[in-house]
Design a protein around this motif. Structure first.
Motif, mmCIF file in Angstrom:
data_model
loop_
_atom_site.group_PDB
_atom_site.id
_atom_site.type_symbol
_atom_site.label_atom_id
_atom_site.label_comp_id
_atom_site.label_asym_id
_atom_site.label_seq_id
_atom_site.Cartn_x
_atom_site.Cartn_y
_atom_site.Cartn_z
ATOM 1 N N LEU A 99 0.848 -1.173 0.000
ATOM 2 C CA LEU A 99 0.000 0.000 0.000
ATOM 3 C C LEU A 99 0.890 1.231 0.000
ATOM 4 O O LEU A 99 1.777 1.360 0.827
ATOM 5 C CB LEU A 99 -0.903 -0.013 1.227
ATOM 6 N N SER A 100 0.642 2.116 -0.950
ATOM 7 C CA SER A 100 1.446 3.334 -1.070
ATOM 8 C C SER A 100 0.541 4.544 -1.236
ATOM 9 O O SER A 100 -0.527 4.459 -1.831
ATOM 10 C CB SER A 100 2.367 3.261 -2.291
ATOM 11 N N VAL A 101 0.992 5.673 -0.716
ATOM 12 C CA VAL A 101 0.302 6.945 -0.896
ATOM 13 C C VAL A 101 1.040 7.698 -1.989
ATOM 14 O O VAL A 101 2.257 7.852 -1.942
ATOM 15 C CB VAL A 101 0.290 7.772 0.399
ATOM 16 N N PHE A 123 -3.657 10.018 -3.425
ATOM 17 C CA PHE A 123 -4.483 8.816 -3.420
ATOM 18 C C PHE A 123 -3.671 7.627 -2.927
ATOM 19 O O PHE A 123 -2.447 7.644 -2.938
ATOM 20 C CB PHE A 123 -5.040 8.532 -4.819
ATOM 21 N N LEU A 124 -4.384 6.589 -2.496
ATOM 22 C CA LEU A 124 -3.764 5.303 -2.196
ATOM 23 C C LEU A 124 -3.744 4.502 -3.480
ATOM 24 O O LEU A 124 -4.726 4.513 -4.242
ATOM 25 C CB LEU A 124 -4.555 4.553 -1.123
ATOM 26 N N ASP A 125 -2.669 3.793 -3.743
ATOM 27 C CA ASP A 125 -2.555 3.066 -5.014
ATOM 28 C C ASP A 125 -3.711 2.087 -5.236
ATOM 29 O O ASP A 125 -4.221 1.965 -6.335
ATOM 30 C CB ASP A 125 -1.209 2.375 -5.153
ATOM 31 N N ASP A 126 -4.171 1.419 -4.195
ATOM 32 C CA ASP A 126 -5.251 0.447 -4.397
ATOM 33 C C ASP A 126 -6.621 1.105 -4.560
ATOM 34 O O ASP A 126 -7.577 0.464 -4.974
ATOM 35 C CB ASP A 126 -5.270 -0.617 -3.306
ATOM 36 N N GLU A 127 -6.751 2.410 -4.287
ATOM 37 C CA GLU A 127 -8.012 3.106 -4.531
ATOM 38 C C GLU A 127 -8.274 3.276 -6.022
ATOM 39 O O GLU A 127 -9.407 3.244 -6.462
ATOM 40 C CB GLU A 127 -8.015 4.478 -3.873
ATOM 41 N N LEU A 128 -7.233 3.461 -6.794
ATOM 42 C CA LEU A 128 -7.397 3.703 -8.224
ATOM 43 C C LEU A 128 -7.229 2.460 -9.069
ATOM 44 O O LEU A 128 -7.825 2.347 -10.129
ATOM 45 C CB LEU A 128 -6.404 4.769 -8.700
ATOM 46 N N PHE A 129 -6.415 1.534 -8.628
ATOM 47 C CA PHE A 129 -6.092 0.399 -9.482
ATOM 48 C C PHE A 129 -6.551 -0.942 -8.927
ATOM 49 O O PHE A 129 -6.392 -1.964 -9.557
ATOM 50 C CB PHE A 129 -4.591 0.381 -9.779
ATOM 51 N N THR A 143 -1.626 -6.786 -5.446
ATOM 52 C CA THR A 143 -0.344 -7.336 -5.823
ATOM 53 C C THR A 143 0.705 -6.232 -5.891
ATOM 54 O O THR A 143 0.379 -5.052 -5.907
ATOM 55 C CB THR A 143 -0.453 -8.044 -7.193
ATOM 56 N N LYS A 144 1.943 -6.636 -5.949
ATOM 57 C CA LYS A 144 3.032 -5.683 -6.111
ATOM 58 C C LYS A 144 3.112 -5.265 -7.575
ATOM 59 O O LYS A 144 2.621 -5.946 -8.462
ATOM 60 C CB LYS A 144 4.353 -6.312 -5.689
ATOM 61 N N GLY A 145 3.771 -4.167 -7.798
ATOM 62 C CA GLY A 145 3.953 -3.668 -9.152
ATOM 63 C C GLY A 145 4.614 -2.313 -9.099
ATOM 64 O O GLY A 145 5.236 -1.948 -8.109
ATOM 65 N N PHE A 146 4.472 -1.569 -10.186
ATOM 66 C CA PHE A 146 5.027 -0.231 -10.182
ATOM 67 C C PHE A 146 4.086 0.727 -10.896
ATOM 68 O O PHE A 146 3.233 0.340 -11.691
ATOM 69 C CB PHE A 146 6.437 -0.189 -10.775
ATOM 70 N N LEU A 147 4.249 2.007 -10.584
ATOM 71 C CA LEU A 147 3.422 3.061 -11.138
ATOM 72 C C LEU A 147 4.332 4.104 -11.764
ATOM 73 O O LEU A 147 5.366 4.453 -11.197
ATOM 74 C CB LEU A 147 2.601 3.723 -10.020
ATOM 75 N N TYR A 148 3.957 4.559 -12.955
ATOM 76 C CA TYR A 148 4.657 5.722 -13.504
ATOM 77 C C TYR A 148 3.620 6.725 -13.987
ATOM 78 O O TYR A 148 2.479 6.372 -14.303
ATOM 79 C CB TYR A 148 5.663 5.348 -14.589
ATOM 80 N N VAL A 149 4.008 7.977 -13.998
ATOM 81 C CA VAL A 149 3.103 9.068 -14.337
ATOM 82 C C VAL A 149 3.825 10.019 -15.270
ATOM 83 O O VAL A 149 5.005 10.293 -15.092
ATOM 84 C CB VAL A 149 2.684 9.844 -13.063
#
Length: 69
Positions: free
Chosen positions: A1-3, A43-49, A53-59
């Motif tokens: 979980l990441s903010v 946002f929290l990563d799991d709120e949008l996606f 599971t683990k993974g990565f986000l880029y913007v």
């Protein structure tokens, strides 16, 4: 979980593309978000996606709606 926090520090409205790539299937899932100048999105990563599971986000940002892919 990441903010996550994204801020548009520019002087124009900007579209941001958020792309989540899950570790288990490597399929990119994306979301477009428009931010006005000086707007911030947190946002929290799991709120949008909705991933458990683990993974990565880029913007990345684009200047206007016509630049969206």
């Amino acid at each position: 979980l990441s903010v996550m926090t994204i801020t548009n520090t520019g002087s124009e409205n900007v579209w941001f593309r958020l792309v989540w790539v899950a570790e288990d299937d490597c399929i990119p899932r994306d979301l477009w978000q428009k931010l006005s100048k000086n707007d911030t999105l947190t946002f929290l990563d799991d709120e949008l996606f909705f991933q458990d599971t683990k993974g990565f986000l880029y913007v990345y940002a684009v200047e206007d709606e016509d630049s969206k892919i």
